[in-house]
Design a protein around this motif. Structure first.
Motif, PDB file in Angstrom:
ATOM      1  N   ASP A 121      51.737  46.639  28.144  1.00 21.96           N
ATOM      2  CA  ASP A 121      51.295  45.524  28.285  1.00 21.96           C
ATOM      3  C   ASP A 121      51.712  44.344  29.813  1.00 21.96           C
ATOM      4  O   ASP A 121      52.119  43.617  29.687  1.00 21.96           O
ATOM      5  CB  ASP A 121      52.432  45.490  26.779  1.00 21.96           C
ATOM      6  N   LYS A 122      52.841  45.255  30.109  1.00 17.86           N
ATOM      7  CA  LYS A 122      53.527  44.495  31.033  1.00 17.86           C
ATOM      8  C   LYS A 122      51.863  43.857  32.588  1.00 17.86           C
ATOM      9  O   LYS A 122      52.095  43.247  33.008  1.00 17.86           O
ATOM     10  CB  LYS A 122      54.652  45.444  32.022  1.00 17.86           C
ATOM     11  N   ILE A 123      51.126  45.450  31.918  1.00 20.70           N
ATOM     12  CA  ILE A 123      49.645  45.159  33.214  1.00 20.70           C
ATOM     13  C   ILE A 123      49.033  43.940  33.080  1.00 20.70           C
ATOM     14  O   ILE A 123      48.506  43.130  33.241  1.00 20.70           O
ATOM     15  CB  ILE A 123      49.223  46.651  33.562  1.00 20.70           C
ATOM     16  N   LEU A 124      48.702  44.270  31.836  1.00 16.83           N
ATOM     17  CA  LEU A 124      48.089  42.646  30.929  1.00 16.83           C
ATOM     18  C   LEU A 124      48.463  41.324  30.818  1.00 16.83           C
ATOM     19  O   LEU A 124      48.227  39.963  31.158  1.00 16.83           O
ATOM     20  CB  LEU A 124      47.772  42.938  29.621  1.00 16.83           C
ATOM     21  N   GLY A 125      50.070  41.354  30.977  1.00 14.01           N
ATOM     22  CA  GLY A 125      50.646  40.028  31.043  1.00 14.01           C
ATOM     23  C   GLY A 125      50.195  39.297  32.580  1.00 14.01           C
ATOM     24  O   GLY A 125      50.334  38.134  32.551  1.00 14.01           O
ATOM     25  N   PHE A 126      50.412  40.675  33.211  1.00 16.43           N
ATOM     26  CA  PHE A 126      50.426  40.791  34.444  1.00 16.43           C
ATOM     27  C   PHE A 126      48.845  39.632  35.461  1.00 16.43           C
ATOM     28  O   PHE A 126      48.884  38.908  35.757  1.00 16.43           O
ATOM     29  CB  PHE A 126      50.479  41.206  35.491  1.00 16.43           C
ATOM     30  N   MET A 127      47.999  40.412  34.484  1.00 15.57           N
ATOM     31  CA  MET A 127      46.776  40.140  35.225  1.00 15.57           C
ATOM     32  C   MET A 127      45.971  38.594  34.616  1.00 15.57           C
ATOM     33  O   MET A 127      46.634  38.680  33.785  1.00 15.57           O
ATOM     34  CB  MET A 127      45.142  41.375  34.539  1.00 15.57           C
ATOM     35  N   GLU A 128      45.474  37.563  35.819  1.00 10.70           N
ATOM     36  CA  GLU A 128      44.545  37.058  35.089  1.00 10.70           C
ATOM     37  C   GLU A 128      43.373  36.630  35.400  1.00 10.70           C
ATOM     38  O   GLU A 128      43.130  37.670  36.470  1.00 10.70           O
ATOM     39  CB  GLU A 128      45.411  35.579  36.351  1.00 10.70           C
ATOM     40  N   ASP A 129      42.864  35.970  34.565  1.00 10.71           N
ATOM     41  CA  ASP A 129      41.046  35.625  34.847  1.00 10.71           C
ATOM     42  C   ASP A 129      40.836  35.524  36.048  1.00 10.71           C
ATOM     43  O   ASP A 129      41.125  34.766  36.351  1.00 10.71           O
ATOM     44  CB  ASP A 129      41.063  35.186  33.654  1.00 10.71           C
ATOM     45  N   GLY A 130      39.489  36.750  36.338  1.00  7.55           N
ATOM     46  CA  GLY A 130      39.151  36.305  37.569  1.00  7.55           C
ATOM     47  C   GLY A 130      39.793  36.515  38.891  1.00  7.55           C
ATOM     48  O   GLY A 130      39.115  36.750  39.685  1.00  7.55           O
ATOM     49  N   LYS A 131      41.199  36.995  38.109  1.00  9.77           N
ATOM     50  CA  LYS A 131      41.247  38.071  39.889  1.00  9.77           C
ATOM     51  C   LYS A 131      41.433  39.051  40.530  1.00  9.77           C
ATOM     52  O   LYS A 131      41.146  39.884  38.619  1.00  9.77           O
ATOM     53  CB  LYS A 131      43.234  37.559  40.080  1.00  9.77           C
ATOM     54  N   GLU A 132      41.122  39.696  41.068  1.00 10.13           N
ATOM     55  CA  GLU A 132      40.886  41.180  41.539  1.00 10.13           C
ATOM     56  C   GLU A 132      42.060  41.854  41.691  1.00 10.13           C
ATOM     57  O   GLU A 132      42.898  41.327  42.600  1.00 10.13           O
ATOM     58  CB  GLU A 132      39.793  41.578  42.522  1.00 10.13           C
ATOM     59  N   TYR A 133      42.827  43.261  41.285  1.00 11.99           N
ATOM     60  CA  TYR A 133      43.808  43.670  42.047  1.00 11.99           C
ATOM     61  C   TYR A 133      44.155  44.835  42.485  1.00 11.99           C
ATOM     62  O   TYR A 133      43.095  45.689  42.076  1.00 11.99           O
ATOM     63  CB  TYR A 133      44.642  43.965  40.743  1.00 11.99           C
ATOM     64  N   SER A 134      44.517  45.097  43.253  1.00 16.58           N
ATOM     65  CA  SER A 134      44.287  47.135  44.162  1.00 16.58           C
ATOM     66  C   SER A 134      45.191  47.661  43.088  1.00 16.58           C
ATOM     67  O   SER A 134      46.195  47.106  42.601  1.00 16.58           O
ATOM     68  CB  SER A 134      44.705  46.505  45.481  1.00 16.58           C
ATOM     69  N   ILE A 135      45.403  49.068  42.981  1.00 18.48           N
ATOM     70  CA  ILE A 135      46.215  49.578  42.813  1.00 18.48           C
ATOM     71  C   ILE A 135      47.153  49.788  42.893  1.00 18.48           C
ATOM     72  O   ILE A 135      48.529  49.983  42.096  1.00 18.48           O
ATOM     73  CB  ILE A 135      45.657  50.964  43.269  1.00 18.48           C
ATOM     74  N   TRP A 136      47.888  49.609  44.121  1.00 12.54           N
ATOM     75  CA  TRP A 136      49.167  48.878  44.793  1.00 12.54           C
ATOM     76  C   TRP A 136      50.048  48.177  44.505  1.00 12.54           C
ATOM     77  O   TRP A 136      50.897  47.667  43.846  1.00 12.54           O
ATOM     78  CB  TRP A 136      49.226  49.419  46.276  1.00 12.54           C
ATOM     79  N   ASP A 137      48.759  47.197  43.861  1.00 16.91           N
ATOM     80  CA  ASP A 137      49.645  45.647  42.484  1.00 16.91           C
ATOM     81  C   ASP A 137      50.159  46.633  41.772  1.00 16.91           C
ATOM     82  O   ASP A 137      51.698  45.626  41.408  1.00 16.91           O
ATOM     83  CB  ASP A 137      48.818  44.816  42.972  1.00 16.91           C
ATOM     84  N   PHE A 138      49.336  47.074  41.306  1.00 12.61           N
ATOM     85  CA  PHE A 138      50.219  47.417  39.678  1.00 12.61           C
ATOM     86  C   PHE A 138      51.730  49.111  40.145  1.00 12.61           C
ATOM     87  O   PHE A 138      52.518  48.820  39.336  1.00 12.61           O
ATOM     88  CB  PHE A 138      49.134  48.616  39.084  1.00 12.61           C
ATOM     89  N   CYS A 139      51.336  49.626  41.533  1.00 13.48           N
ATOM     90  CA  CYS A 139      52.481  50.368  41.293  1.00 13.48           C
ATOM     91  C   CYS A 139      53.240  50.162  41.888  1.00 13.48           C
ATOM     92  O   CYS A 139      54.103  50.051  41.747  1.00 13.48           O
ATOM     93  CB  CYS A 139      51.851  51.765  42.864  1.00 13.48           C
TER      94      CYS A 139
END
Length: 68
Positions: A15-33
């Motif tokens: 839930d935390k990851i999905l709430g953090f992510m925005e449409d059309g934006k890309e994230y690296s593994i470190w953003d999630f770490c």
């Protein structure tokens, strides 16, 4: 999340990851770490569990994640 049993803690991380992510934006593994305060290997396991919602783009070092 399929028919695999997911713990409350893991569900909260999803839930935390999905709430953090925005449409059309890309994230690296470190953003999630950094977001979850976890190491890379555990974070990758969690991202695999979200494969219905997010997709990976690129390979190895250049891999990014985005919403489907």
């Amino acid at each position: 999340s399929g028919d695999k049993k997911v713990t409350k803690k893991t569900q909260m991380q999803y839930d935390k990851i999905l709430g953090f992510m925005e449409d059309g934006k890309e994230y690296s593994i470190w953003d999630f770490c950094n977001l979850l305060g976890l190491k890379e290997s555990r974070t990758k396991d969690i991202l695999k569990g979200l494969s219905d919602y997010i997709e990976s783009v690129g390979s190895n070092k250049d891999r990014k994640y985005r919403l489907k």
